[in-house]
Write a protein that holds these residues in place. Structure first.
Motif, mmCIF file in Angstrom:
data_model
loop_
_atom_site.group_PDB
_atom_site.id
_atom_site.type_symbol
_atom_site.label_atom_id
_atom_site.label_comp_id
_atom_site.label_asym_id
_atom_site.label_seq_id
_atom_site.Cartn_x
_atom_site.Cartn_y
_atom_site.Cartn_z
ATOM 1 N N THR A 147 43.851 20.835 72.836
ATOM 2 C CA THR A 147 43.902 21.870 73.870
ATOM 3 C C THR A 147 42.524 22.031 74.507
ATOM 4 O O THR A 147 41.496 21.893 73.840
ATOM 5 C CB THR A 147 44.341 23.208 73.245
ATOM 6 N N CYS A 148 42.512 22.317 75.810
ATOM 7 C CA CYS A 148 41.250 22.561 76.500
ATOM 8 C C CYS A 148 41.348 23.824 77.346
ATOM 9 O O CYS A 148 42.437 24.340 77.613
ATOM 10 C CB CYS A 148 40.861 21.379 77.387
ATOM 11 N N VAL A 149 40.182 24.311 77.780
ATOM 12 C CA VAL A 149 40.105 25.358 78.790
ATOM 13 C C VAL A 149 39.807 24.677 80.117
ATOM 14 O O VAL A 149 38.735 24.086 80.301
ATOM 15 C CB VAL A 149 39.023 26.395 78.464
ATOM 16 N N PHE A 150 40.787 24.716 81.006
ATOM 17 C CA PHE A 150 40.676 24.107 82.325
ATOM 18 C C PHE A 150 40.327 25.215 83.309
ATOM 19 O O PHE A 150 41.050 26.203 83.428
ATOM 20 C CB PHE A 150 42.004 23.451 82.699
ATOM 21 N N ARG A 151 39.206 25.063 83.975
ATOM 22 C CA ARG A 151 38.732 26.085 84.914
ATOM 23 C C ARG A 151 39.098 25.664 86.333
ATOM 24 O O ARG A 151 38.630 24.630 86.821
ATOM 25 C CB ARG A 151 37.225 26.273 84.757
ATOM 26 N N PHE A 152 39.947 26.456 86.973
ATOM 27 C CA PHE A 152 40.392 26.128 88.331
ATOM 28 C C PHE A 152 39.821 27.153 89.302
ATOM 29 O O PHE A 152 40.101 28.345 89.207
ATOM 30 C CB PHE A 152 41.918 26.102 88.418
ATOM 31 N N GLY A 153 39.024 26.665 90.240
ATOM 32 C CA GLY A 153 38.285 27.537 91.129
ATOM 33 C C GLY A 153 38.800 27.593 92.546
ATOM 34 O O GLY A 153 40.002 27.514 92.804
ATOM 35 N N ASN A 154 37.882 27.687 93.476
ATOM 36 C CA ASN A 154 38.194 27.839 94.898
ATOM 37 C C ASN A 154 37.652 26.647 95.671
ATOM 38 O O ASN A 154 36.990 25.783 95.107
ATOM 39 C CB ASN A 154 37.606 29.153 95.417
ATOM 40 N N THR A 155 37.922 26.595 96.955
ATOM 41 C CA THR A 155 37.530 25.438 97.760
ATOM 42 C C THR A 155 36.131 25.551 98.352
ATOM 43 O O THR A 155 35.633 24.578 98.928
ATOM 44 C CB THR A 155 38.526 25.227 98.912
ATOM 45 N N ALA A 156 35.475 26.704 98.197
ATOM 46 C CA ALA A 156 34.193 26.923 98.874
ATOM 47 C C ALA A 156 32.983 26.761 97.969
ATOM 48 O O ALA A 156 31.910 26.368 98.425
ATOM 49 C CB ALA A 156 34.175 28.324 99.492
ATOM 50 N N LEU A 167 45.235 24.387 78.677
ATOM 51 C CA LEU A 167 46.103 23.216 78.808
ATOM 52 C C LEU A 167 46.293 22.589 77.436
ATOM 53 O O LEU A 167 45.322 22.213 76.776
ATOM 54 C CB LEU A 167 45.507 22.187 79.769
ATOM 55 N N ARG A 168 47.543 22.459 77.019
ATOM 56 C CA ARG A 168 47.884 21.868 75.734
ATOM 57 C C ARG A 168 48.513 20.494 75.934
ATOM 58 O O ARG A 168 48.851 20.090 77.056
ATOM 59 C CB ARG A 168 48.852 22.775 74.979
ATOM 60 N N ARG A 188 35.780 23.730 77.871
ATOM 61 C CA ARG A 188 35.812 23.706 76.402
ATOM 62 C C ARG A 188 36.987 22.882 75.918
ATOM 63 O O ARG A 188 38.042 22.854 76.559
ATOM 64 C CB ARG A 188 35.921 25.131 75.849
ATOM 65 N N VAL A 189 36.799 22.203 74.794
ATOM 66 C CA VAL A 189 37.875 21.499 74.092
ATOM 67 C C VAL A 189 37.967 22.083 72.685
ATOM 68 O O VAL A 189 36.953 22.238 71.998
ATOM 69 C CB VAL A 189 37.615 19.981 74.024
ATOM 70 N N TYR A 190 39.177 22.420 72.275
ATOM 71 C CA TYR A 190 39.394 22.969 70.939
ATOM 72 C C TYR A 190 39.755 21.832 69.985
ATOM 73 O O TYR A 190 40.895 21.344 69.974
ATOM 74 C CB TYR A 190 40.509 24.011 70.957
ATOM 75 N N ALA A 191 38.777 21.419 69.190
ATOM 76 C CA ALA A 191 38.977 20.279 68.302
ATOM 77 C C ALA A 191 40.049 20.577 67.263
ATOM 78 O O ALA A 191 40.176 21.699 66.763
ATOM 79 C CB ALA A 191 37.668 19.930 67.600
ATOM 80 N N GLY A 192 40.839 19.553 66.951
ATOM 81 C CA GLY A 192 41.834 19.668 65.896
ATOM 82 C C GLY A 192 43.107 20.383 66.279
ATOM 83 O O GLY A 192 43.901 20.727 65.404
ATOM 84 N N THR A 193 43.333 20.584 67.583
ATOM 85 C CA THR A 193 44.525 21.312 68.037
ATOM 86 C C THR A 193 45.626 20.392 68.539
ATOM 87 O O THR A 193 46.678 20.861 68.961
ATOM 88 C CB THR A 193 44.154 22.317 69.143
ATOM 89 N N LEU A 198 51.210 13.298 66.990
ATOM 90 C CA LEU A 198 50.765 12.438 68.084
ATOM 91 C C LEU A 198 49.762 11.399 67.594
ATOM 92 O O LEU A 198 49.689 10.295 68.151
ATOM 93 C CB LEU A 198 50.153 13.292 69.200
ATOM 94 N N GLY A 199 48.977 11.743 66.585
ATOM 95 C CA GLY A 199 48.008 10.793 66.056
ATOM 96 C C GLY A 199 46.809 10.588 66.954
ATOM 97 O O GLY A 199 46.261 9.479 67.021
ATOM 98 N N LEU A 200 46.362 11.643 67.627
ATOM 99 C CA LEU A 200 45.219 11.559 68.540
ATOM 100 C C LEU A 200 44.171 12.581 68.130
ATOM 101 O O LEU A 200 44.479 13.761 67.972
ATOM 102 C CB LEU A 200 45.667 11.818 69.978
ATOM 103 N N THR A 201 42.945 12.111 67.967
ATOM 104 C CA THR A 201 41.806 12.999 67.764
ATOM 105 C C THR A 201 41.046 13.072 69.078
ATOM 106 O O THR A 201 40.499 12.076 69.538
ATOM 107 C CB THR A 201 40.882 12.473 66.652
ATOM 108 N N GLY A 202 41.007 14.252 69.685
ATOM 109 C CA GLY A 202 40.395 14.395 70.995
ATOM 110 C C GLY A 202 41.444 14.711 72.052
ATOM 111 O O GLY A 202 42.605 14.998 71.742
ATOM 112 N N ARG A 203 41.031 14.666 73.297
ATOM 113 C CA ARG A 203 41.921 14.989 74.420
ATOM 114 C C ARG A 203 41.901 13.862 75.447
ATOM 115 O O ARG A 203 40.842 13.328 75.775
ATOM 116 C CB ARG A 203 41.485 16.285 75.109
ATOM 117 N N LEU A 204 43.070 13.516 75.946
ATOM 118 C CA LEU A 204 43.208 12.592 77.074
ATOM 119 C C LEU A 204 43.770 13.348 78.265
ATOM 120 O O LEU A 204 44.713 14.131 78.128
ATOM 121 C CB LEU A 204 44.141 11.434 76.715
ATOM 122 N N ASN A 205 43.184 13.097 79.412
ATOM 123 C CA ASN A 205 43.679 13.651 80.667
ATOM 124 C C ASN A 205 43.971 12.487 81.614
ATOM 125 O O ASN A 205 43.083 11.692 81.915
ATOM 126 C CB ASN A 205 42.657 14.600 81.277
#
Length: 213
Positions: A147-156, A167-168, A188-193, A198-205
């Motif tokens: 899981t991560c914290v995805f920060r979505f902002g503005n266009t300016a 995002l999970r 941020r990435v929450y390790a071990g979540t 799935l058998g994945l250590t880490g996050r893929l986007n």
């Protein structure tokens, strides 16, 4: 993942930006992970991205269809081993169209570029815009693993206002229209979540785009 006490709803984060939790089922996540592992192998495999100022991105990346480097596209890994970029598979384009349709984008175009980013527990992604394409078609983002914290902002601006979204594994995020050029990043990435099965250590986007080239 166990059933939620309070199910996560589909949410419009900003005009044209949609978060769809649990869009990929467990089987599709495993399929995508297997594909990502194949794509990560050399040649034209997973690499560390270097910025024009001499720094490096903490998330490592592999590209399909066209090779992205700051700030443009090429047919070869110009900032790596020089190999031709890996092809963009037709099934991945169809997945992109389905994802865009889920977010109510009916005519998204033909997806032909993928950027696959791998995050370990210490990796981050600074606020940036996906502005190197010639198409205004929506960007499709798929999450696997931690899981991560995805920060979505503005266009300016890279600063506030922005919204932090969790995002999970299996989540879909699509942004287009008024939000196509919004700044966004991973704080941020929450390790071990990651789901253990799935058998994945880490996050893929996996980020899918229409080049417009």
């Amino acid at each position: 993942m166990e059933a939620e006490l309070f199910p996560r709803p589909r949410t419009e984060i900003a005009p044209g930006a949609m978060h769809v939790p649990d869009w990929l089922d467990a089987a599709r996540q495993r399929e995508l992970l297997g594909a990502c592992r194949d794509w990560a192998r050399p040649p034209a495999g997973l690499r560390t991205v270097r910025t024009p100022g001499g720094g490096t991105m903490t998330a490592r990346q592999v590209c399909l269809g066209r090779h992205w480097y700051p700030y443009g596209y090429a047919n070869t890994v110009v900032d790596g081993d020089g190999s031709p970029v890996k092809p963009f598979p037709e099934w991945l384009g169809e997945l992109g169209r389905q994802a865009a349709g889920t977010a109510a984008y009916e005519c998204a175009g033909d997806y032909d570029i993928a950027l696959v980013n791998f995050y370990d527990a210490d990796a981050r992604m600074g606020m940036h815009r996906d502005s190197d394409e010639k198409s205004a078609a929506p960007v499709v983002s798929l999450s696997l693993g931690d899981t991560c914290v995805f920060r979505f902002g503005n266009t300016a601006t890279r600063t506030r206002p922005y919204t932090d979204v969790e995002l999970r594994s299996g989540d879909l995020f699509v942004f287009g229209g008024a939000s196509r050029l919004a700044y966004h990043g991973v704080s941020r990435v929450y390790a071990g979540t990651a789901p253990p099965e799935l058998g994945l250590t880490g996050r893929l986007n996996i980020t899918l785009r229409v080049s417009g080239f």
